[in-house]
Motif scaffolding. Structure first.
Motif, PDB file in Angstrom:
ATOM      1  N   ALA A 160       0.807  -1.222   0.000  1.00  0.00           N
ATOM      2  CA  ALA A 160       0.000   0.000   0.000  1.00  0.00           C
ATOM      3  C   ALA A 160       0.840   1.274   0.000  1.00  0.00           C
ATOM      4  N   VAL A 161       2.153   1.167   0.224  1.00  0.00           N
ATOM      5  CA  VAL A 161       3.009   2.353   0.306  1.00  0.00           C
ATOM      6  C   VAL A 161       3.108   3.028  -1.057  1.00  0.00           C
ATOM      7  N   GLU A 162       2.997   4.361  -1.063  1.00  0.00           N
ATOM      8  CA  GLU A 162       3.067   5.135  -2.296  1.00  0.00           C
ATOM      9  C   GLU A 162       4.208   6.143  -2.223  1.00  0.00           C
ATOM     10  N   GLU A 163       4.831   6.397  -3.362  1.00  0.00           N
ATOM     11  CA  GLU A 163       5.782   7.504  -3.493  1.00  0.00           C
ATOM     12  C   GLU A 163       5.101   8.626  -4.246  1.00  0.00           C
ATOM     13  N   ILE A 164       5.148   9.840  -3.685  1.00  0.00           N
ATOM     14  CA  ILE A 164       4.498  10.998  -4.285  1.00  0.00           C
ATOM     15  C   ILE A 164       5.583  12.022  -4.627  1.00  0.00           C
ATOM     16  N   PRO A 165       5.882  12.258  -5.907  1.00  0.00           N
ATOM     17  CA  PRO A 165       6.899  13.242  -6.271  1.00  0.00           C
ATOM     18  C   PRO A 165       6.499  14.645  -5.832  1.00  0.00           C
ATOM     19  N   LEU A 166       7.457  15.397  -5.318  1.00  0.00           N
ATOM     20  CA  LEU A 166       7.226  16.803  -5.006  1.00  0.00           C
ATOM     21  C   LEU A 166       7.401  17.608  -6.280  1.00  0.00           C
ATOM     22  N   SER A 167       6.403  18.412  -6.602  1.00  0.00           N
ATOM     23  CA  SER A 167       6.411  19.163  -7.854  1.00  0.00           C
ATOM     24  C   SER A 167       6.050  20.608  -7.575  1.00  0.00           C
ATOM     25  N   GLY A 168       5.657  21.330  -8.609  1.00  0.00           N
ATOM     26  CA  GLY A 168       5.290  22.734  -8.439  1.00  0.00           C
ATOM     27  C   GLY A 168       6.495  23.594  -8.136  1.00  0.00           C
ATOM     28  N   THR A 171      12.028  22.978  -5.144  1.00  0.00           N
ATOM     29  CA  THR A 171      13.317  22.825  -5.805  1.00  0.00           C
ATOM     30  C   THR A 171      14.302  22.176  -4.843  1.00  0.00           C
ATOM     31  N   SER A 172      15.194  21.345  -5.406  1.00  0.00           N
ATOM     32  CA  SER A 172      16.236  20.684  -4.625  1.00  0.00           C
ATOM     33  C   SER A 172      17.595  21.255  -4.975  1.00  0.00           C
ATOM     34  N   VAL A 173      18.473  21.325  -3.988  1.00  0.00           N
ATOM     35  CA  VAL A 173      19.851  21.769  -4.183  1.00  0.00           C
ATOM     36  C   VAL A 173      20.751  20.735  -3.530  1.00  0.00           C
ATOM     37  N   GLY A 174      22.048  20.980  -3.544  1.00  0.00           N
ATOM     38  CA  GLY A 174      22.966  20.082  -2.877  1.00  0.00           C
ATOM     39  C   GLY A 174      22.747  20.083  -1.374  1.00  0.00           C
ATOM     40  N   GLY A 175      22.930  18.928  -0.731  1.00  0.00           N
ATOM     41  CA  GLY A 175      22.744  18.839   0.716  1.00  0.00           C
ATOM     42  C   GLY A 175      21.350  18.368   1.070  1.00  0.00           C
ATOM     43  N   ILE A 191       2.731  20.913   5.362  1.00  0.00           N
ATOM     44  CA  ILE A 191       3.749  21.961   5.323  1.00  0.00           C
ATOM     45  C   ILE A 191       5.106  21.291   5.443  1.00  0.00           C
ATOM     46  N   VAL A 192       6.021  21.675   4.560  1.00  0.00           N
ATOM     47  CA  VAL A 192       7.360  21.088   4.506  1.00  0.00           C
ATOM     48  C   VAL A 192       8.382  22.210   4.443  1.00  0.00           C
ATOM     49  N   VAL A 193       9.476  22.079   5.192  1.00  0.00           N
ATOM     50  CA  VAL A 193      10.560  23.053   5.135  1.00  0.00           C
ATOM     51  C   VAL A 193      11.755  22.425   4.425  1.00  0.00           C
ATOM     52  N   ASN A 194      12.421  23.234   3.602  1.00  0.00           N
ATOM     53  CA  ASN A 194      13.654  22.828   2.940  1.00  0.00           C
ATOM     54  C   ASN A 194      14.828  23.396   3.731  1.00  0.00           C
ATOM     55  N   SER A 195      15.640  22.516   4.305  1.00  0.00           N
ATOM     56  CA  SER A 195      16.727  22.952   5.187  1.00  0.00           C
ATOM     57  C   SER A 195      17.759  23.804   4.478  1.00  0.00           C
ATOM     58  N   SER A 196      18.083  23.455   3.242  1.00  0.00           N
ATOM     59  CA  SER A 196      19.182  24.128   2.550  1.00  0.00           C
ATOM     60  C   SER A 196      18.770  25.465   1.956  1.00  0.00           C
ATOM     61  N   THR A 197      17.587  25.533   1.357  1.00  0.00           N
ATOM     62  CA  THR A 197      17.153  26.783   0.736  1.00  0.00           C
ATOM     63  C   THR A 197      16.467  27.714   1.725  1.00  0.00           C
ATOM     64  N   GLY A 198      15.968  27.175   2.836  1.00  0.00           N
ATOM     65  CA  GLY A 198      15.244  27.987   3.806  1.00  0.00           C
ATOM     66  C   GLY A 198      13.825  28.300   3.381  1.00  0.00           C
ATOM     67  N   LEU A 199      13.324  27.611   2.351  1.00  0.00           N
ATOM     68  CA  LEU A 199      11.971  27.872   1.856  1.00  0.00           C
ATOM     69  C   LEU A 199      10.965  26.962   2.544  1.00  0.00           C
ATOM     70  N   ALA A 210       3.590  21.472  -4.744  1.00  0.00           N
ATOM     71  CA  ALA A 210       4.068  22.333  -3.665  1.00  0.00           C
ATOM     72  C   ALA A 210       3.989  23.793  -4.072  1.00  0.00           C
ATOM     73  N   THR A 211       3.452  24.612  -3.177  1.00  0.00           N
ATOM     74  CA  THR A 211       3.376  26.052  -3.377  1.00  0.00           C
ATOM     75  C   THR A 211       4.236  26.722  -2.310  1.00  0.00           C
ATOM     76  N   GLU A 212       5.183  27.554  -2.757  1.00  0.00           N
ATOM     77  CA  GLU A 212       6.030  28.247  -1.786  1.00  0.00           C
ATOM     78  C   GLU A 212       5.194  29.184  -0.926  1.00  0.00           C
ATOM     79  N   ILE A 213       5.388  29.130   0.372  1.00  0.00           N
ATOM     80  CA  ILE A 213       4.712  30.040   1.299  1.00  0.00           C
ATOM     81  C   ILE A 213       5.512  31.333   1.359  1.00  0.00           C
TER      82      ILE A 213
END
Length: 303
Positions: A160-168, A171-175, A191-199, A210-213
């Protein structure tokens, strides 16, 4: 930092005189060498902390400060972010570089389910339980992993496990990228935080869109665990030794950093749990020269 080391000789912490201590202590000790990362509250005064060293789980009492290792370490195991489902009293655990997710009975410590979410390279970092599913972030991949839940929080089998790509806007960077995750009680969005970009992102749980807040130019770099309470979002910024307080608009499309909580006892806090008028942050102490013999604790601060 991510290598899992066995924990030897873990002992009960705080039993005995701790029960006579003042109610709700400001600092709660954890076992020496525990290497904590995630924290979550359970039923009543219970709290749980996961260990990067062999995946042990500590269970304690916020009122007395007492506790003990609840789930023993396992060779090769890792426990990062935690979430608790009050319906089933199950504890959901993100497995970091193992690519695993585990579910434990928070009453007995028994393993209820174990899921393979992703093969390497991966870092399954955090998890949130909603009414319909548990969602896990991956700091190395732009994706979420969804484990659907049945009535009363019943867990499914692996298929039953699903993988859901993050889109919209995501963005991913190194780290490290996607890290802390939380949701409102109705689970309408994540709500999700990106550690490297701070978004910060508002994510559709069905599609991963995903919509940037809009934070008005503010950045949440080093963002780690997050906690959503109403329209207030607490974001732990680990290496900066602070918790950012973000006030969101009613649609969670924009927000403002209105405060920063600091404490002299902070030593690279990673995640945070709420209880009453307090926040409980776990000190991971990343970068300490001898983590296997280091002292660790949980720090209580006012909201």
């Amino acid at each position: 930092m991510l290598k899992a080391l066995p924990i030897v000789g873990l002992a009960v912490v705080g039993s005995g005189s701790a029960s006579a201590a003042a109610a709700y202590p400001s600092v709660i000790p954890l076992p020496t060498g525990f290497r904590p990362e995630g924290i979550v509250t359970g039923l009543g005064n219970e709290f749980f902390v996961g260990s990067l060293a062999a995946g042990a789980i500590y269970r304690g009492d916020l009122r007395t400060g007492s506790g003990e290792v609840f789930v023993p370490p396992v060779e090769g195991g890792v426990a990062v972010g935690l979430s608790h489902d009050a319906r089933s009293n199950y504890l959901f655990v993100a497995g970091g570089p193992t690519g695993q997710a585990s579910v434990y009975d928070a009453n007995t410590g028994a393993l209820v389910a174990d899921y393979g979410l992703q093969g390497p390279p991966t870092f399954v970092n955090d998890v949130v339980v909603t009414r319909t599913a548990a969602y896990f972030t991956d700091s190395f991949r732009p994706a979420l992993y969804r484990v659907p839940l049945g009535a009363g929080g019943d867990v499914p089998d692996q298929s039953a496990v699903e993988e859901i790509p993050l889109s919209g806007d995501f963005t991913s960077v190194g780290g490290f990228n996607a890290n802390g995750i939380d949701a409102p009680p109705n689970g309408e969005y994540l709500i999700v935080v990106n550690s490297s970009t701070g978004l910060l992102y508002k994510v559709d749980p069905a599609t991963g869109d995903a919509t940037e807040i809009d934070l008005g130019g503010a950045s949440l770099t080093a963002g780690d665990g997050i906690l959503l309470e109403g329209r207030t979002l607490y974001v732990v910024r680990n290496q900066l030794n602070l918790i950012a307080v973000v006030q969101l608009d009613p649609e969670a499309t924009a927000g403002e950093v209105v405060d920063e909580i600091t404490d002299p006892q902070f030593d690279v806090p990673t995640t945070v749990a709420g209880f009453g008028n307090s926040l409980y942050a776990v000190n991971a102490r990343f970068g300490t020269p001898d983590p296997a013999n280091a002292e660790y604790d949980v720090v209580r601060v006012s909201k």
